[in-house]
Scaffold this motif. Structure first.
Motif, PDB file in Angstrom:
ATOM      1  N   ALA A 206       0.822  -1.210   0.000  1.00 19.21           N
ATOM      2  CA  ALA A 206       0.000   0.000   0.000  1.00 19.21           C
ATOM      3  C   ALA A 206       0.855   1.259   0.000  1.00 19.21           C
ATOM      4  N   LEU A 207       1.937   1.238   0.748  1.00 23.21           N
ATOM      5  CA  LEU A 207       2.796   2.422   0.832  1.00 23.21           C
ATOM      6  C   LEU A 207       3.409   2.760  -0.510  1.00 23.21           C
ATOM      7  N   PHE A 208       3.753   1.714  -1.260  1.00 22.34           N
ATOM      8  CA  PHE A 208       4.426   1.974  -2.525  1.00 22.34           C
ATOM      9  C   PHE A 208       3.474   2.176  -3.691  1.00 22.34           C
ATOM     10  N   ASN A 209       2.271   1.595  -3.569  1.00 23.77           N
ATOM     11  CA  ASN A 209       1.363   1.690  -4.718  1.00 23.77           C
ATOM     12  C   ASN A 209       0.317   2.768  -4.594  1.00 23.77           C
ATOM     13  N   GLY A 210       0.288   3.455  -3.474  1.00 24.47           N
ATOM     14  CA  GLY A 210      -0.643   4.564  -3.359  1.00 24.47           C
ATOM     15  C   GLY A 210      -2.078   4.119  -3.152  1.00 24.47           C
ATOM     16  N   ASP A 211      -2.944   5.097  -3.155  1.00 22.00           N
ATOM     17  CA  ASP A 211      -4.356   4.842  -2.864  1.00 22.00           C
ATOM     18  C   ASP A 211      -5.066   4.410  -4.131  1.00 22.00           C
ATOM     19  N   ASN A 212      -4.957   3.117  -4.454  1.00 26.74           N
ATOM     20  CA  ASN A 212      -5.482   2.662  -5.737  1.00 26.74           C
ATOM     21  C   ASN A 212      -6.845   1.974  -5.637  1.00 26.74           C
ATOM     22  N   GLY A 213      -7.548   2.246  -4.552  1.00 29.19           N
ATOM     23  CA  GLY A 213      -8.900   1.725  -4.478  1.00 29.19           C
ATOM     24  C   GLY A 213      -9.054   0.414  -3.729  1.00 29.19           C
ATOM     25  N   GLU A 214      -7.961  -0.324  -3.568  1.00 29.51           N
ATOM     26  CA  GLU A 214      -8.069  -1.572  -2.796  1.00 29.51           C
ATOM     27  C   GLU A 214      -8.303  -1.244  -1.344  1.00 29.51           C
ATOM     28  N   THR A 215      -8.975  -2.157  -0.646  1.00 28.46           N
ATOM     29  CA  THR A 215      -9.351  -1.904   0.743  1.00 28.46           C
ATOM     30  C   THR A 215      -8.156  -1.563   1.611  1.00 28.46           C
ATOM     31  N   ALA A 216      -7.125  -2.399   1.502  1.00 26.77           N
ATOM     32  CA  ALA A 216      -5.959  -2.192   2.365  1.00 26.77           C
ATOM     33  C   ALA A 216      -5.363  -0.821   2.114  1.00 26.77           C
ATOM     34  N   ASN A 217      -5.181  -0.493   0.830  1.00 25.50           N
ATOM     35  CA  ASN A 217      -4.591   0.790   0.505  1.00 25.50           C
ATOM     36  C   ASN A 217      -5.446   1.938   1.000  1.00 25.50           C
ATOM     37  N   ASN A 218      -6.765   1.772   0.883  1.00 25.40           N
ATOM     38  CA  ASN A 218      -7.697   2.769   1.375  1.00 25.40           C
ATOM     39  C   ASN A 218      -7.521   3.035   2.856  1.00 25.40           C
ATOM     40  N   ILE A 219      -7.491   1.934   3.592  1.00 26.14           N
ATOM     41  CA  ILE A 219      -7.338   2.056   5.049  1.00 26.14           C
ATOM     42  C   ILE A 219      -6.045   2.761   5.377  1.00 26.14           C
ATOM     43  N   ILE A 220      -4.976   2.336   4.710  1.00 25.53           N
ATOM     44  CA  ILE A 220      -3.671   2.937   5.014  1.00 25.53           C
ATOM     45  C   ILE A 220      -3.709   4.424   4.693  1.00 25.53           C
ATOM     46  N   TRP A 221      -4.073   4.751   3.465  1.00 28.32           N
ATOM     47  CA  TRP A 221      -3.920   6.127   3.026  1.00 28.32           C
ATOM     48  C   TRP A 221      -4.962   7.073   3.581  1.00 28.32           C
ATOM     49  N   LYS A 222      -6.200   6.589   3.767  1.00 30.48           N
ATOM     50  CA  LYS A 222      -7.220   7.512   4.233  1.00 30.48           C
ATOM     51  C   LYS A 222      -7.305   7.566   5.745  1.00 30.48           C
ATOM     52  N   LEU A 223      -7.078   6.451   6.411  1.00 29.37           N
ATOM     53  CA  LEU A 223      -7.251   6.429   7.859  1.00 29.37           C
ATOM     54  C   LEU A 223      -5.951   6.482   8.631  1.00 29.37           C
ATOM     55  N   ARG A 224      -5.102   5.464   8.386  1.00 25.96           N
ATOM     56  CA  ARG A 224      -4.000   5.279   9.336  1.00 25.96           C
ATOM     57  C   ARG A 224      -2.801   6.172   9.079  1.00 25.96           C
ATOM     58  N   LEU A 225      -2.477   6.376   7.804  1.00 22.88           N
ATOM     59  CA  LEU A 225      -1.259   7.116   7.497  1.00 22.88           C
ATOM     60  C   LEU A 225      -1.303   8.566   7.972  1.00 22.88           C
ATOM     61  N   PRO A 226      -2.375   9.326   7.659  1.00 20.93           N
ATOM     62  CA  PRO A 226      -2.403  10.722   8.145  1.00 20.93           C
ATOM     63  C   PRO A 226      -2.271  10.779   9.657  1.00 20.93           C
ATOM     64  N   ARG A 227      -3.026   9.901  10.307  1.00 21.91           N
ATOM     65  CA  ARG A 227      -2.996   9.911  11.764  1.00 21.91           C
ATOM     66  C   ARG A 227      -1.616   9.567  12.304  1.00 21.91           C
ATOM     67  N   LEU A 228      -1.001   8.527  11.728  1.00 21.66           N
ATOM     68  CA  LEU A 228       0.302   8.094  12.212  1.00 21.66           C
ATOM     69  C   LEU A 228       1.381   9.133  11.941  1.00 21.66           C
ATOM     70  N   LEU A 229       1.297   9.745  10.762  1.00 25.67           N
ATOM     71  CA  LEU A 229       2.277  10.777  10.444  1.00 25.67           C
ATOM     72  C   LEU A 229       2.147  11.968  11.383  1.00 25.67           C
ATOM     73  N   SER A 230       0.914  12.371  11.655  1.00 25.00           N
ATOM     74  CA  SER A 230       0.761  13.513  12.561  1.00 25.00           C
ATOM     75  C   SER A 230       1.240  13.139  13.956  1.00 25.00           C
ATOM     76  N   ALA A 231       0.970  11.910  14.379  1.00 23.89           N
ATOM     77  CA  ALA A 231       1.460  11.480  15.693  1.00 23.89           C
ATOM     78  C   ALA A 231       2.981  11.520  15.719  1.00 23.89           C
ATOM     79  N   CYS A 232       3.604  10.994  14.683  1.00 23.15           N
ATOM     80  CA  CYS A 232       5.062  10.954  14.623  1.00 23.15           C
ATOM     81  C   CYS A 232       5.648  12.360  14.686  1.00 23.15           C
ATOM     82  N   PHE A 233       5.142  13.240  13.821  1.00 19.36           N
ATOM     83  CA  PHE A 233       5.724  14.574  13.754  1.00 19.36           C
ATOM     84  C   PHE A 233       5.446  15.383  15.008  1.00 19.36           C
TER      85      PHE A 233
END
Lengths: 338, 268
Positions: free
Chosen positions: A43-70
């Protein structure tokens, strides 16, 4: 441990970086919808291409995790700056007035029904103003010692806390009050992608700048006004600048994610334990540990139970345990609270 | 053969009609007129609280005078930026009980601050310079990794003095540099200050409690009493029993205290 930095410094940094990457990927795997390691990497390498996993990563978890990290990085580095400048190892974003000032802004914004962006902005502005108030009050005392600054911070924090209580009592118990309470408890649950990008840009700029001047300016500020000036550093000017950056980092964090305590206090201690007191060594470690710690706490906040635990509670719990561990470890060493 | 007369030396610092007070109406220093020449040793003597420390802090540019002018190289000292001034003056404070958590090495590296640009981080080159320098002061290389707060008061003082000398400023100002040192270290520091003046063309200014030190180092002595200059001139001329009586009080030289005095004039 700081004494082995000479030989093993690079090792600490590499291990820290690997650890952070590991925490990052593992956090992306965890959640109500559990993802496998390979799905996350995919998912990290292929971007938000509509698959469920990628969706979850890019729309839900990644923004949250990045903001937590920073934000973890922001608070940890702010902690290093405050402890370095005030020559006091108990100084932290929590007690210096910024967090409490931002809390007033947030509570007030919710009370008068502002939109989300305006609430954050108000929180940010009042956080910075509270820091200005701390410095102003400190100047009223003839005593120029650093302790006066800490006392002023405590006074301002106390006063702002009282104002927040007042606002809470005036808030509507059904709609506004829960909003205020939950926001102030600290959480990354409702951080938007736009906010995440702002956080990433601002924190990167601030931290890079602070690291760049760490060798020449920050270390000399730690010597106090007389010695800093004797060595050629314009103490008055630079102190305001670096406190300004630290305050921006803190106010930004609180205005977006609420009050998350203990990170700014404890992570600098860990960084200094391994790297010593010079800021060009402690800041990189603070970045790695601050980011990792916050990501771990945020992941626990959303996965421990079915409902969200405020991340401030988790950082408090683990932060205090870590702090006691550090003090115990230091007790065996020759010097005191340093 | 050319004889270099003292008067031919450049006047580095010129103080005119200087006065200073912390609170209005309570002057700490009054009517101070002084010239500090290049490559000289200048010792300030006087009772505790007479204003010596305040005076040297004013000379170092770390305090603002209430009235009067201080010229550093013919330019008022307040017109210098901290960086510019630090290339002329390095200051060593008296109080070293600051809980400095830097290691000796980290602290000494900071002496290069005013010679480097904003983005500077210490290099191995800088470290080698430090290592080479501390050999002169009899500081062991293994001390480099110790924290400043782990050293004894005297050892810490030597390191801070080393830091000031490493700064490569023309003028070194020290506040009671020998106060907490044992005899061996006292002589080491005095000897090193003398060497800096002779071989490295430094100008040394320091406050002192022991007139013996002033005599040993030669140079000029300035005696401060109640915020005013009582005597100033060559150490050999100033440091005499009758003058010391005026500076420190009658009891120092006569009667029951005289048996404790050892004042001799020896070439260093």
């Amino acid at each position: 441990m700081a004494k082995t930095w000479h030989k093993y410094g690079w090792l600490y940094l590499i291990v820290g970086f690997i650890f952070m990457a590991f925490v990052f990927v593992l956090s992306l795997c965890m959640g109500q919808y559990h993802l496998s390691f390979s799905e996350v990497i995919n998912a990290l390498f292929n971007g938000d291409n509509g698959e469920t996993a990628n969706n979850i990563i890019w729309k839900l978890r990644l923004p949250r995790l990045l903001s937590a990290c920073f934000i973890g990085v922001a608070l940890a580095v702010a902690g290093i700056i405050y402890q370095n400048t005030f020559q006091n190892e108990l100084a932290s974003p929590d007690i210096i007035g910024v967090s409490s000032g931002a809390s007033v802004g947030i509570a007030w914004g919710i009370l008068i029904g502002l939109p989300l962006i305006a609430i954050s902005f108000l929180g940010f502005v009042l956080g910075v103003l509270a820091m200005g108030l701390t410095l102003f009050i400190a100047r009223l005392f003839k005593n120029k010692s650093m302790t006066i600054l800490i006392i002023s911070g405590v006074l301002v924090s106390g006063f702002m806390g009282a104002v927040v209580s007042l606002i809470k009592s005036m808030a509507d118990a059904d709609t506004q009050l829960p909003n205020i309470v939950f926001w102030l408890l600290g959480s990354f649950a409702s951080v938007t992608m736009e906010q995440t990008i702002i956080i990433m840009i601002v924190v990167s700029i601030c931290v890079t700048f602070l690291y760049c001047i760490s060798g020449k300016i920050l270390n000399n500020i730690a010597l106090g006004e007389e010695q800093a000036r004797s060595k050629g550093v314009n103490y008055k000017l630079w102190r305001i600048i670096i406190l300004g950056f630290a305050t921006i980092l803190t106010a930004l964090s609180v205005s977006i994610a609420g009050v998350i305590g203990w990170v700014g206090l404890v992570i600098p201690h860990i960084a200094r334990l391994l790297a010593g007191h010079t800021t060009q060594k402690s800041i990189p470690l603070a970045i790695l540990f601050g980011g990792s710690f916050m990501m771990i706490c945020d992941t626990l906040a959303r996965t421990l139970t079915t409902s969200e635990i405020p991340v401030g509670a988790i950082t408090g719990f683990f932060g205090i345990i870590l702090f006691i561990a550090i003090l115990t470890f230091k007790k065996g060493q020759k010097y005191g609270i340093d | 053969m050319e004889l270099t007369d003292k008067e031919d030396n450049n006047c580095l610092i010129k103080i005119e009609n200087l006065s200073f007070e912390y609170h209005k109406g309570e002057p700490v220093l009054q009517d101070i007129n002084l010239e500090i020449n290049e490559n000289t040793i200048n010792v300030f003597l006087g009772l505790n609280g007479c204003g010596k420390t305040t005076l040297i802090k004013l000379i170092a540019g770390l305090q603002r005078q209430t009235n009067g002018t201080i010229l550093l190289n013919n330019k008022p000292i307040k017109e210098y930026s901290d960086t510019a001034r630090s290339k002329y003056i390095a200051y060593v404070p008296q109080n070293t009980n600051n809980n400095m958590a830097f290691t000796v090495e980290e602290f000494l590296l900071l002496s290069f601050t005013n010679q480097r640009n904003l983005l500077w981080q210490p290099t191995t080159d800088d470290l080698n310079k430090v290592k080479h320098f501390i050999k002169n002061l009899d500081i062991d290389e293994d001390k480099l990794q110790k924290k400043m707060c782990e050293l004894s008061g005297g050892e810490r003082q030597i390191v801070i003095i080393a830091g000031a000398l490493l700064q490569d400023a023309k003028i070194i100002i020290l506040d009671e540099p020998t106060a907490s040192l044992d005899m061996k270290n006292q002589y080491a520091v005095l000897h090193f200050l003398k060497k800096c003046q002779k071989e490295n063309d430094k100008t040394i200014i320091f406050t002192c409690h022991d007139p013996n030190h002033a005599l040993r180092l030669g140079g000029d002595t300035i005696a401060i009493h109640n915020g005013k200059i009582l005597f100033k001139g060559q150490s050999r001329d100033i440091i005499k029993a009758k003058n010391l009586k005026k500076i420190y009080g009658e009891s120092v030289i006569d009667s029951k205290y005289s048996q404790y005095n050892i004042i001799t004039l020896e070439d260093f």
